[in-house]
Design a protein around this motif. Structure first.
Motif, mmCIF file in Angstrom:
data_model
loop_
_atom_site.group_PDB
_atom_site.id
_atom_site.type_symbol
_atom_site.label_atom_id
_atom_site.label_comp_id
_atom_site.label_asym_id
_atom_site.label_seq_id
_atom_site.Cartn_x
_atom_site.Cartn_y
_atom_site.Cartn_z
ATOM 1 N N GLN A 54 0.819 -1.214 0.000
ATOM 2 C CA GLN A 54 0.000 0.000 0.000
ATOM 3 C C GLN A 54 0.854 1.266 0.000
ATOM 4 O O GLN A 54 0.372 2.336 -0.388
ATOM 5 C CB GLN A 54 -0.928 -0.003 1.213
ATOM 6 N N LEU A 58 3.077 5.772 -2.801
ATOM 7 C CA LEU A 58 3.646 6.920 -2.105
ATOM 8 C C LEU A 58 5.002 7.284 -2.699
ATOM 9 O O LEU A 58 5.319 8.474 -2.898
ATOM 10 C CB LEU A 58 3.762 6.605 -0.612
ATOM 11 N N SER A 61 4.941 7.658 -7.057
ATOM 12 C CA SER A 61 4.377 8.917 -7.530
ATOM 13 C C SER A 61 5.326 10.092 -7.377
ATOM 14 O O SER A 61 5.110 11.157 -7.959
ATOM 15 C CB SER A 61 3.088 9.224 -6.758
ATOM 16 N N PHE A 140 -0.804 7.915 3.273
ATOM 17 C CA PHE A 140 -1.965 8.195 2.428
ATOM 18 C C PHE A 140 -2.177 9.709 2.278
ATOM 19 O O PHE A 140 -2.450 10.206 1.179
ATOM 20 C CB PHE A 140 -3.233 7.581 3.028
ATOM 21 N N LEU A 143 0.424 11.209 -0.066
ATOM 22 C CA LEU A 143 0.077 10.929 -1.459
ATOM 23 C C LEU A 143 -1.127 11.765 -1.876
ATOM 24 O O LEU A 143 -1.159 12.318 -2.988
ATOM 25 C CB LEU A 143 -0.214 9.442 -1.630
ATOM 26 N N ASN A 144 -2.114 11.882 -0.998
ATOM 27 C CA ASN A 144 -3.315 12.625 -1.331
ATOM 28 C C ASN A 144 -3.011 14.102 -1.574
ATOM 29 O O ASN A 144 -3.558 14.721 -2.501
ATOM 30 C CB ASN A 144 -4.340 12.489 -0.207
ATOM 31 N N LEU A 147 -1.562 14.427 -4.972
ATOM 32 C CA LEU A 147 -2.554 14.240 -6.026
ATOM 33 C C LEU A 147 -3.577 15.376 -6.070
ATOM 34 O O LEU A 147 -4.256 15.556 -7.094
ATOM 35 C CB LEU A 147 -3.295 12.913 -5.812
ATOM 36 N N TYR A 153 -9.762 10.172 1.761
ATOM 37 C CA TYR A 153 -8.798 9.327 1.053
ATOM 38 C C TYR A 153 -8.984 7.841 1.327
ATOM 39 O O TYR A 153 -8.412 6.996 0.639
ATOM 40 C CB TYR A 153 -7.370 9.738 1.436
ATOM 41 N N HIS A 158 -11.540 6.449 -4.138
ATOM 42 C CA HIS A 158 -10.666 7.621 -4.078
ATOM 43 C C HIS A 158 -9.373 7.332 -4.839
ATOM 44 O O HIS A 158 -8.903 6.187 -4.858
ATOM 45 C CB HIS A 158 -10.360 7.960 -2.611
ATOM 46 N N VAL A 160 -6.313 7.742 -4.111
ATOM 47 C CA VAL A 160 -5.294 7.106 -3.270
ATOM 48 C C VAL A 160 -5.522 5.601 -3.214
ATOM 49 O O VAL A 160 -4.590 4.801 -3.408
ATOM 50 C CB VAL A 160 -5.289 7.719 -1.849
ATOM 51 N N GLN A 161 -6.752 5.201 -2.935
ATOM 52 C CA GLN A 161 -7.034 3.777 -2.803
ATOM 53 C C GLN A 161 -7.030 3.067 -4.150
ATOM 54 O O GLN A 161 -6.687 1.875 -4.235
ATOM 55 C CB GLN A 161 -8.367 3.564 -2.080
ATOM 56 N N CYS A 164 -3.463 2.270 -4.711
ATOM 57 C CA CYS A 164 -3.057 1.137 -3.871
ATOM 58 C C CYS A 164 -3.573 -0.181 -4.453
ATOM 59 O O CYS A 164 -2.857 -1.187 -4.469
ATOM 60 C CB CYS A 164 -3.582 1.319 -2.452
#
Length: 329
Positions: A54, A58, A61, A140, A143-144, A147, A153, A158, A160-161, A164
């Motif tokens: 997961q 991170l 990206s 998370f 990363l969010n 993005l 998130y 979403h 982020v998920q 993942c």
């Protein structure tokens, strides 16, 4: 379909009182099964054992390019909520310009006893940064922010998920048939035991490749081995076993009897699922397998404490023991 096999026995006196059954897969860098017990195709939820997967988006990206090795270890952690964990997560939040309210993992009373007692004495409630998954959720949030997506998130749809999920399916080399919502409110995607072991073998062999995902896997594996206390905490199996192997092997527990190992020097990945979800059994099984693979000294106290710990009653009398069953031995 192959049935689960007896993996761990609970002895009282001269009799086996209880047996924990399960599935085990050891996978090589080609994704092939080296050895297996039970059903490699059994579909399971990896739970927290797959936090390093997961965390791949991170780093892939570029969102986590500035993060420290300690922060990467926390992104893979199921920590005790001790000060060494919460202080670092709190600092990470501040670096993001965020507060505890930005989390979506929910509050959790710390497993660290001194911290828990201090909260109780102060008549204070636990915060979300005490949650054992708060490091993953800080990842998370990082990363969010990169993005520029919405605040929730943790939702399955979403970005982020979705990132993942894509990473999870690619490293397991499976299309996940379903997901469940984990204790921290994030989706946890199902895979086979073989798929989970295959993903861990991807991490174990990542140093042999130069692509962006493999570079991320190397960093995350190194972070776990370099900071075992941040991945779990004092007295925890993950921390004790990684210390016993001098950080050369990364191991991670998951709820309901899941345990994984990443063994870079042998390019092997290991996945274990105990059918009844018993942690005592998954810890015994992972320690036994690590000994059999030659990466854990059977005489090390951390190995002994998991492979054949005594069962002691309230008067301090040894009444039995936890032992690997014949299939593991």
């Amino acid at each position: 379909m192959t049935n689960p096999v007896d993996l761990v026995e609970i002895w009282r006196g001269d009799m086996v009182e209880c047996v924990h059954r399960g599935h085990v897969v050891v996978c090589d860098d080609a994704g092939q099964i080296v050895s297996a017990l039970g059903d490699p195709d059994k579909v399971i939820y990896p739970r927290s054992s797959c936090k390093m997967v997961q965390a791949l988006p991170l780093l892939e990206s570029g969102a986590g390019a500035h993060l420290s090795v300690e922060q990467l270890a926390l992104a893979c952690a199921s920590h005790n909520g001790a000060a060494i964990h919460t202080d670092r997560v709190g600092a990470w939040l501040r670096d993001l310009g965020m507060t505890d309210d930005n989390f979506r993992c929910g509050p959790q009373l710390p497993d660290d006893i001194p911290t828990r007692n201090a909260l109780i004495r102060a008549n204070e409630k636990p915060c979300q940064f005490h949650n054992n998954c708060s490091g993953k959720h800080a990842g998370f949030l990082t990363l969010n922010k990169h993005l520029g997506a919405g605040p929730d998130y943790q939702e399955p749809d979403h970005p982020v998920q979705q990132a993942c999920k894509a990473a999870f399916e690619e490293v397991t080399q499976e299309t996940s048939p379903m997901f469940g919502i984990d204790g921290c409110s994030a989706p946890n995607h199902a895979c086979t035991v073989h798929g989970l072991a295959r993903a861990m073998a991807f991490f174990a062999s990542a140093q042999d490749r130069s692509d962006r995902r493999s570079a991320a896997a190397v960093k995350l594996t190194h972070a776990m081995g370099a900071h075992p206390a941040l991945v779990a905490g004092e007295t925890r199996a993950c921390t004790d076993l990684m210390r016993a192997m001098n950080g050369k092997v990364a191991v991670k527990t998951g709820a309901e009897g899941v345990f994984i190992a990443i063994i870079p020097e042998k390019r092997l990945g290991v996945a274990i699922k105990i059918v009844d979800g018993a942690t005592r059994a998954s810890e015994c099984a992972i320690a036994t397998i690590l000994v059999k693979l030659g990466v854990l000294d059977p005489a090390h106290p951390a190995a002994i404490a998991r492979m054949q710990p005594p069962i002691v009653n309230r008067r301090g009398i040894v009444t039995g023991s936890i032992r690997p069953a014949a299939a593991l031995r």
